[in-house]
Design a protein around this motif. Structure first.
Motif, PDB file in Angstrom:
ATOM      1  N   ASP A 127      -2.655   2.137   8.396  1.00 40.46           N
ATOM      2  CA  ASP A 127      -3.572   1.810   7.140  1.00 40.46           C
ATOM      3  C   ASP A 127      -4.968   2.200   7.444  1.00 40.46           C
ATOM      4  O   ASP A 127      -5.612   2.462   6.664  1.00 40.46           O
ATOM      5  N   GLY A 206      -2.293 -10.891   0.327  1.00 45.18           N
ATOM      6  CA  GLY A 206      -1.416  -9.677   0.752  1.00 45.18           C
ATOM      7  C   GLY A 206      -2.178  -8.771   1.646  1.00 45.18           C
ATOM      8  O   GLY A 206      -3.471  -8.790   1.753  1.00 45.18           O
ATOM      9  N   GLU A 207      -1.584  -7.646   2.190  1.00 52.39           N
ATOM     10  CA  GLU A 207      -2.024  -6.694   2.883  1.00 52.39           C
ATOM     11  C   GLU A 207      -2.816  -5.415   2.093  1.00 52.39           C
ATOM     12  O   GLU A 207      -3.814  -5.712   1.805  1.00 52.39           O
ATOM     13  N   SER A 208      -1.859  -4.261   1.994  1.00 50.49           N
ATOM     14  CA  SER A 208      -2.700  -3.096   1.674  1.00 50.49           C
ATOM     15  C   SER A 208      -3.178  -3.262   0.299  1.00 50.49           C
ATOM     16  O   SER A 208      -2.392  -3.913  -0.549  1.00 50.49           O
ATOM     17  N   ASN A 211      -1.202  -3.194  -3.315  1.00 51.34           N
ATOM     18  CA  ASN A 211       0.197  -3.977  -3.183  1.00 51.34           C
ATOM     19  C   ASN A 211       0.318  -5.305  -3.959  1.00 51.34           C
ATOM     20  O   ASN A 211      -0.761  -5.928  -3.938  1.00 51.34           O
ATOM     21  N   GLU A 213       3.328  -8.461  -4.223  1.00 50.76           N
ATOM     22  CA  GLU A 213       4.427  -8.980  -3.661  1.00 50.76           C
ATOM     23  C   GLU A 213       5.173  -9.888  -4.856  1.00 50.76           C
ATOM     24  O   GLU A 213       4.451 -10.890  -5.167  1.00 50.76           O
ATOM     25  N   LYS A 356       1.764  -0.816  -6.257  1.00 49.99           N
ATOM     26  CA  LYS A 356       3.014  -0.871  -5.339  1.00 49.99           C
ATOM     27  C   LYS A 356       3.574  -2.275  -5.404  1.00 49.99           C
ATOM     28  O   LYS A 356       3.067  -3.238  -4.862  1.00 49.99           O
ATOM     29  N   CYS A 358       6.162  -4.734  -3.693  1.00 55.19           N
ATOM     30  CA  CYS A 358       6.784  -4.848  -2.455  1.00 55.19           C
ATOM     31  C   CYS A 358       7.373  -6.231  -2.177  1.00 55.19           C
ATOM     32  O   CYS A 358       7.252  -7.138  -2.852  1.00 55.19           O
ATOM     33  N   PHE A 380      -2.737  -8.368  -3.207  1.00 59.76           N
ATOM     34  CA  PHE A 380      -3.355  -7.879  -1.903  1.00 59.76           C
ATOM     35  C   PHE A 380      -4.783  -8.541  -1.962  1.00 59.76           C
ATOM     36  O   PHE A 380      -5.322  -9.009  -2.777  1.00 59.76           O
TER      37      PHE A 380
END
Length: 419
Positions: A127, A206-208, A211, A213, A356, A358, A380
Motif C-alpha cells: 500500500d 479501517g485500512e486503505s 475501503n 467494510e 471498495k 470489503c 477507512f
C-alpha cells in the motif's frame, strides 16, 4: 457549497497530539475501562469538543466519550453516529510514542531511527506504492504508532471542527462516540445505545483509503480445561496422565487447513491463543472464526471431536470445553438497511476515491453495535500494519477520511435520488 477538499484540515496536528498519550488496554484487568490512562485521552477529547462549542461532550465512568452536534437543517434527517476507539493494542508498547512525518515519500524502504533493525519495507507493505509524494507518519522504531485507532479519533475530531466552523455544510443531528478497550474485545460493553439515539453508525477504523467494510467474522471463544492425573515422576509408570502432554497433543491434531497461518479470504479457523498449566491441570484458550455462522459451528464441532479423540487415550483424565459467543458478522444486520452502506460508498466517491466494499478478517466495535440495534459498517482511517512497530498512516489518507465523514453527513441530509 464550500469545497470540502480545500478545508483547513486539523487532523494531522490532532493525531500527533493523541498518539503521545499512552492508552494501552489490558486484557488481564477486570476493570472498565481496563486501564485508567485511557481516560487521559478521553478528557482531552472532551475539552477539545467543548472548546469547539459542543456543549454536551462528556466522559462517562466507563471511559466512553459522547457528544452531539445539533442539526443545522430543517429536514427530518436520521441521526447518524461516528465512532472510533481510544485504546491501543496490548501487543506492542504504546508508551512514549515519537511520531515522525516522512514528507514527500519517495518509494524507498523506511528505516526507523530509534532501532535501525526496524525497517518498513516497500515489498512487505504494498500500500506504500499509493503514497508516493504523500507525507507518511510512522513511530520511531520502539513502539507502535497508535494510528489504530487514533487516526480515526483525529479524523472524527477534525470533522467535528469543520462541521461547527462551516455551517454551509448541511447535516442532521450527528452523534460522536469514542470507546475504550476495543483491542481487548470490550469496546462497547458499556455503550448506552439509547443515549446515542442514532439510526446508523460508522466506525472509522479501517485500512486503505476508499475501503468500506460491511462484513466481519463471526466469532466464538473456547476454553478447554484438562484434568490429568499427577504422580511422582519416579513412580509414574501406568499412573501419570500429564495434562500438559494432552494439551500439546490436542493442539498438534488440529487440522492444518483450519489455522490462521494457512487461511485467507473467506476461510475460517481454529486458533489456540493461550496455553497454561501443570501435570494435573492445563487450560487452552481458543478463538474460532468464520464469516458463515453455520461453518463457525462446524469448526466448534471439529474442536470437540479432536478433544474427544485425544482424551480416549487417557481414560483416567477428564475435560470440560466451554464455547462462548463473542460477536457475529454484521452483514446480516446491514443487509436489512442497504442505504447505510450505499451512502458510505457514495461519500467515499464524492471524496475523490474509488470505493471498495470489503470484508474484514476480524471484528470491530461495529460488529457488536450492529447487534445492539445500531447498524455500523466500518470506513477507512488509513491505518496500516496495526499492532506493530511498523504501523503507519499518511496525512493525505487521514484528510480523505475527514472528507468522507463530511460527505456522509451531506448525503444523509440530501440523499441521491437513486437511493
Amino acid at each position: 457549497m464550500h469545497t470540502i477538499s480545500s478545508l483547513n484540515f486539523t487532523v494531522t496536528e490532532r493525531f500527533l497530539r493523541y498518539v503521545k498519550i499512552d492508552t494501552q488496554s489490558d486484557p488481564e484487568s477486570p476493570a472498565s475501562p481496563s486501564t485508567e490512562k485511557q481516560k487521559n485521552l478521553g478528557r482531552l477529547l472532551v475539552d477539545e469538543l467543548k472548546q469547539m462549542g459542543i456543549g454536551d461532550a462528556h466522559l462517562d465512568q466507563y471511559g466512553c466519550v459522547y457528544a452531539t452536534i445539533p442539526a443545522n437543517t430543517d429536514k427530518d434527517v436520521p441521526v447518524i453516529c461516528f465512532c472510533s476507539h481510544m485504546d491501543t493494542s496490548p501487543d506492542c508498547s504504546g508508551a512514549n510514542v515519537k511520531p515522525i512525518i516522512h514528507e514527500n515519500y519517495d518509494g524507498e524502504d523506511i528505516v526507523l531511527p530509534d532501532d535501525h533493525t526496524q525497517i518498513i519495507k516497500l515489498n512487505e507493505h504494498p500500500d506504500l506504492r499509493n503514497q508516493l509524494g504523500n507525507d507518511v507518519i510512522t513511530a520511531s522504531g520502539t513502539t507502535l504508532l497508535g494510528a489504530d485507532n487514533k487516526a480515526g479519533v483525529a479524523e472524527i475530531m477534525d470533522a467535528c471542527y469543520q462541521l461547527v466552523n462551516h455551517p454551509e455544510i448541511k447535516h442532521g443531528i450527528v452523534k460522536i462516540l469514542f470507546t475504550p478497550d476495543e483491542e481487548i474485545g470490550r469496546g462497547v460493553d458499556n455503550v448506552d445505545v439509547k443515549k446515542l439515539g442514532a439510526y446508523a453508525c460508522y466506525t472509522v477504523d479501517g485500512e486503505s483509503a476508499g475501503n468500506l467494510e460491511n462484513e466481519t467474522f463471526s466469532a466464538d471463544g473456547a476454553k478447554l480445561t484438562i484434568n490429568g492425573i499427577s504422580a511422582h515422576p519416579g513412580f509414574a509408570k501406568d499412573k501419570m496422565e500429564s495434562a500438559i502432554k494432552i494439551a500439546c497433543e490436542i493442539v498438534a491434531r488440529l487440522p492444518k487447513d483450519l489455522s490462521p497461518e494457512d487461511t485467507d479470504g473467506k476461510q475460517g479457523f481454529i486458533h489456540p491463543v493461550n496455553i497454561s498449566g501443570q501435570v494435573e491441570t492445563a487450560v487452552i484458550d481458543f478463538i474460532i472464526r468464520d464469516f458463515d455462522e453455520k461453518k463457525l459451528h462446524q469448526h466448534a464441532e471439529v474442536l470437540k471431536n479432536v478433544v474427544s479423540a485425544v482424551l480416549q487415550s487417557y481414560p483416567a483424565s477428564a475435560y470440560s470445553l466451554k464455547i462462548s459467543p463473542q460477536y457475529r458478522n454484521m452483514k446480516s444486520v446491514l443487509d436489512d438497511h442497504p442505504e447505510i452502506v450505499q451512502y458510505g460508498l457514495e461519500a467515499i466517491k464524492r471524496a475523490g476515491m474509488q470505493p471498495k466494499l470489503c470484508s474484514i478478517r476480524g471484528g470491530t466495535d461495529g460488529s457488536r453495535l450492529s447487534f445492539m440495534g445500531l447498524p455500523t459498517p466500518n470506513i477507512f482511517a488509513g491505518e496500516h500494519a496495526f499492532h506493530s512497530k511498523h504501523e503507519w498512516v499518511s496525512v493525505q489518507d487521514m484528510q480523505k477520511a475527514v472528507q468522507t465523514i463530511l460527505h456522509l453527513c451531506i448525503v444523509w441530509e440530501n440523499p441521491p435520488a437513486q437511493f
